[in-house]
Design a protein around this motif. Sequence first.
Motif, PDB file in Angstrom:
ATOM      1  N   MET A  99       0.860  -0.763   0.030  1.00 28.49           N
ATOM      2  CA  MET A  99       0.310   0.058  -0.199  1.00 28.49           C
ATOM      3  C   MET A  99       1.122   1.269   0.156  1.00 28.49           C
ATOM      4  O   MET A  99       1.721   1.097   0.828  1.00 28.49           O
ATOM      5  N   PRO A 100       0.665   2.015  -1.043  1.00 27.13           N
ATOM      6  CA  PRO A 100       1.234   3.461  -1.252  1.00 27.13           C
ATOM      7  C   PRO A 100       1.033   4.065   0.746  1.00 27.13           C
ATOM      8  O   PRO A 100       0.417   4.384   0.976  1.00 27.13           O
ATOM      9  N   ASP A 101       2.736   4.754   0.871  1.00 29.14           N
ATOM     10  CA  ASP A 101       1.908   6.094   1.789  1.00 29.14           C
ATOM     11  C   ASP A 101       1.312   7.467   1.391  1.00 29.14           C
ATOM     12  O   ASP A 101       0.344   7.666   1.956  1.00 29.14           O
ATOM     13  N   LYS A 102       1.810   7.950   0.461  1.00 26.74           N
ATOM     14  CA  LYS A 102       0.601   8.512  -0.316  1.00 26.74           C
ATOM     15  C   LYS A 102       0.445   8.372  -1.781  1.00 26.74           C
ATOM     16  O   LYS A 102       1.024   8.151  -2.350  1.00 26.74           O
ATOM     17  N   ILE A 103      -0.673   9.365  -1.820  1.00 26.38           N
ATOM     18  CA  ILE A 103      -1.168   8.994  -3.293  1.00 26.38           C
ATOM     19  C   ILE A 103      -1.680   9.950  -3.979  1.00 26.38           C
ATOM     20  O   ILE A 103      -1.609  11.679  -2.568  1.00 26.38           O
ATOM     21  N   ARG A 104      -1.588  11.046  -5.244  1.00 28.39           N
ATOM     22  CA  ARG A 104      -2.255  11.614  -5.463  1.00 28.39           C
ATOM     23  C   ARG A 104      -3.412  12.194  -6.357  1.00 28.39           C
ATOM     24  O   ARG A 104      -3.991  11.110  -7.020  1.00 28.39           O
ATOM     25  N   CYS A 105      -4.862  13.070  -5.680  1.00 30.83           N
ATOM     26  CA  CYS A 105      -5.437  12.777  -6.775  1.00 30.83           C
ATOM     27  C   CYS A 105      -6.590  14.283  -6.944  1.00 30.83           C
ATOM     28  O   CYS A 105      -5.649  14.836  -6.554  1.00 30.83           O
ATOM     29  N   ALA A 106      -7.398  14.234  -7.975  1.00 30.38           N
ATOM     30  CA  ALA A 106      -7.983  15.270  -7.663  1.00 30.38           C
ATOM     31  C   ALA A 106      -9.306  15.067  -7.715  1.00 30.38           C
ATOM     32  O   ALA A 106     -10.081  13.726  -7.372  1.00 30.38           O
ATOM     33  N   HIS A 107     -10.726  15.995  -7.150  1.00 31.83           N
ATOM     34  CA  HIS A 107     -11.368  15.701  -7.005  1.00 31.83           C
ATOM     35  C   HIS A 107     -12.738  16.504  -7.692  1.00 31.83           C
ATOM     36  O   HIS A 107     -12.208  17.953  -7.877  1.00 31.83           O
ATOM     37  N   ILE A 108     -14.188  16.290  -7.638  1.00 30.02           N
ATOM     38  CA  ILE A 108     -14.783  16.828  -8.058  1.00 30.02           C
ATOM     39  C   ILE A 108     -16.248  17.128  -6.958  1.00 30.02           C
ATOM     40  O   ILE A 108     -16.030  15.995  -6.386  1.00 30.02           O
ATOM     41  N   LEU A 109     -15.694  18.425  -6.140  1.00 27.35           N
ATOM     42  CA  LEU A 109     -17.019  18.537  -5.273  1.00 27.35           C
ATOM     43  C   LEU A 109     -18.053  19.343  -5.278  1.00 27.35           C
ATOM     44  O   LEU A 109     -18.259  20.486  -6.110  1.00 27.35           O
ATOM     45  N   VAL A 110     -19.867  18.557  -5.220  1.00 28.10           N
ATOM     46  CA  VAL A 110     -20.563  19.035  -6.299  1.00 28.10           C
ATOM     47  C   VAL A 110     -21.553  18.414  -4.237  1.00 28.10           C
ATOM     48  O   VAL A 110     -21.477  18.167  -3.188  1.00 28.10           O
ATOM     49  N   LYS A 111     -22.699  19.074  -4.328  1.00 25.79           N
ATOM     50  CA  LYS A 111     -23.988  19.092  -3.682  1.00 25.79           C
ATOM     51  C   LYS A 111     -24.553  18.255  -2.863  1.00 25.79           C
ATOM     52  O   LYS A 111     -24.702  17.331  -2.644  1.00 25.79           O
ATOM     53  N   THR A 112     -25.166  18.180  -4.805  1.00 27.58           N
ATOM     54  CA  THR A 112     -25.698  16.806  -4.481  1.00 27.58           C
ATOM     55  C   THR A 112     -25.754  15.902  -5.085  1.00 27.58           C
ATOM     56  O   THR A 112     -24.944  15.505  -6.339  1.00 27.58           O
ATOM     57  N   GLN A 113     -26.327  13.859  -5.095  1.00 28.89           N
ATOM     58  CA  GLN A 113     -26.390  13.012  -6.033  1.00 28.89           C
ATOM     59  C   GLN A 113     -25.925  13.445  -7.344  1.00 28.89           C
ATOM     60  O   GLN A 113     -25.857  12.541  -7.838  1.00 28.89           O
ATOM     61  N   THR A 114     -27.802  14.461  -7.313  1.00 25.78           N
ATOM     62  CA  THR A 114     -28.056  14.494  -8.727  1.00 25.78           C
ATOM     63  C   THR A 114     -26.605  15.269  -9.903  1.00 25.78           C
ATOM     64  O   THR A 114     -26.330  14.531 -10.535  1.00 25.78           O
ATOM     65  N   GLY A 123      -9.061  20.718  -9.566  1.00 27.42           N
ATOM     66  CA  GLY A 123      -9.231  19.126  -8.881  1.00 27.42           C
ATOM     67  C   GLY A 123      -8.378  19.520  -8.028  1.00 27.42           C
ATOM     68  O   GLY A 123      -8.176  18.457  -7.459  1.00 27.42           O
ATOM     69  N   ASP A 124      -7.535  19.172  -8.493  1.00 31.58           N
ATOM     70  CA  ASP A 124      -6.393  18.241  -8.050  1.00 31.58           C
ATOM     71  C   ASP A 124      -6.287  19.136  -6.635  1.00 31.58           C
ATOM     72  O   ASP A 124      -5.547  19.984  -6.057  1.00 31.58           O
ATOM     73  N   LEU A 125      -5.998  18.018  -6.060  1.00 26.70           N
ATOM     74  CA  LEU A 125      -5.720  18.154  -4.915  1.00 26.70           C
ATOM     75  C   LEU A 125      -3.987  17.526  -4.140  1.00 26.70           C
ATOM     76  O   LEU A 125      -3.623  17.992  -2.765  1.00 26.70           O
ATOM     77  N   GLY A 126      -3.361  17.439  -5.230  1.00 30.76           N
ATOM     78  CA  GLY A 126      -2.029  16.962  -4.323  1.00 30.76           C
ATOM     79  C   GLY A 126      -2.019  15.956  -4.087  1.00 30.76           C
ATOM     80  O   GLY A 126      -2.753  14.638  -4.228  1.00 30.76           O
ATOM     81  N   LYS A 127      -0.667  15.498  -3.502  1.00 24.78           N
ATOM     82  CA  LYS A 127      -0.655  13.879  -2.477  1.00 24.78           C
ATOM     83  C   LYS A 127      -0.438  14.583  -1.485  1.00 24.78           C
ATOM     84  O   LYS A 127      -0.762  15.542  -0.425  1.00 24.78           O
ATOM     85  N   PHE A 128      -1.177  13.199  -1.123  1.00 23.08           N
ATOM     86  CA  PHE A 128      -1.750  13.423   0.719  1.00 23.08           C
ATOM     87  C   PHE A 128      -2.135  12.024   1.338  1.00 23.08           C
ATOM     88  O   PHE A 128      -1.254  10.648   0.481  1.00 23.08           O
ATOM     89  N   GLY A 129      -1.313  11.558   2.077  1.00 26.16           N
ATOM     90  CA  GLY A 129      -1.199  10.629   2.952  1.00 26.16           C
ATOM     91  C   GLY A 129      -2.663   9.859   3.813  1.00 26.16           C
ATOM     92  O   GLY A 129      -3.540  10.533   3.634  1.00 26.16           O
ATOM     93  N   ARG A 130      -2.466   9.152   4.571  1.00 27.54           N
ATOM     94  CA  ARG A 130      -3.583   8.386   5.767  1.00 27.54           C
ATOM     95  C   ARG A 130      -3.945   9.011   6.746  1.00 27.54           C
ATOM     96  O   ARG A 130      -2.709   9.648   7.136  1.00 27.54           O
ATOM     97  N   GLY A 131      -5.547   9.862   6.740  1.00 29.45           N
ATOM     98  CA  GLY A 131      -5.154  10.157   8.151  1.00 29.45           C
ATOM     99  C   GLY A 131      -5.072  11.592   7.594  1.00 29.45           C
ATOM    100  O   GLY A 131      -5.962  12.814   8.468  1.00 29.45           O
ATOM    101  N   GLN A 132      -4.776  11.953   5.964  1.00 27.88           N
ATOM    102  CA  GLN A 132      -5.121  14.205   5.821  1.00 27.88           C
ATOM    103  C   GLN A 132      -6.807  14.176   5.379  1.00 27.88           C
ATOM    104  O   GLN A 132      -6.436  15.271   5.541  1.00 27.88           O
ATOM    105  N   MET A 133      -7.348  12.734   5.171  1.00 31.46           N
ATOM    106  CA  MET A 133      -8.933  13.351   4.822  1.00 31.46           C
ATOM    107  C   MET A 133      -9.716  12.824   5.622  1.00 31.46           C
ATOM    108  O   MET A 133      -9.890  11.837   6.252  1.00 31.46           O
TER     109      MET A 133
END
Length: 91
Positions: A1-16, A48-58
């Motif tokens: 399991m990697p210590d850190k990963i890099r992700c992007a995300h899209i955040l919206v209010k509703t499931q729709t 949407g880039d969040l940069g690198k993060f590890g477990r326990g940061q999100m």
Amino acid sequence: MPDKIRCAHILVKTQTEAKAAQDRLAKGETFSAIAQQVSQCPSGKKGGDLGKFGRGQMVKEFETAAFALQKGETSAPVKTQFGYHLIKRTE
């Protein structure tokens, strides 16, 4: 399991809204462009880039979904206290 990963995300209010963004991805729009247009997170300006993060940061739901992805994969909508996320693992 990697210590850190890099992700992007899209955040919206509703499931729709999350499903609408998912549909746009399926039609070939880029994750970055959709994030810039609809994401309610300040990271949307950076595609949407969040940069690198590890477990326990999100928050737990986000972390669990993000670490389960392979590079290049995008999650189904993930509900957290902040809304609904589409998460793309980029590294």
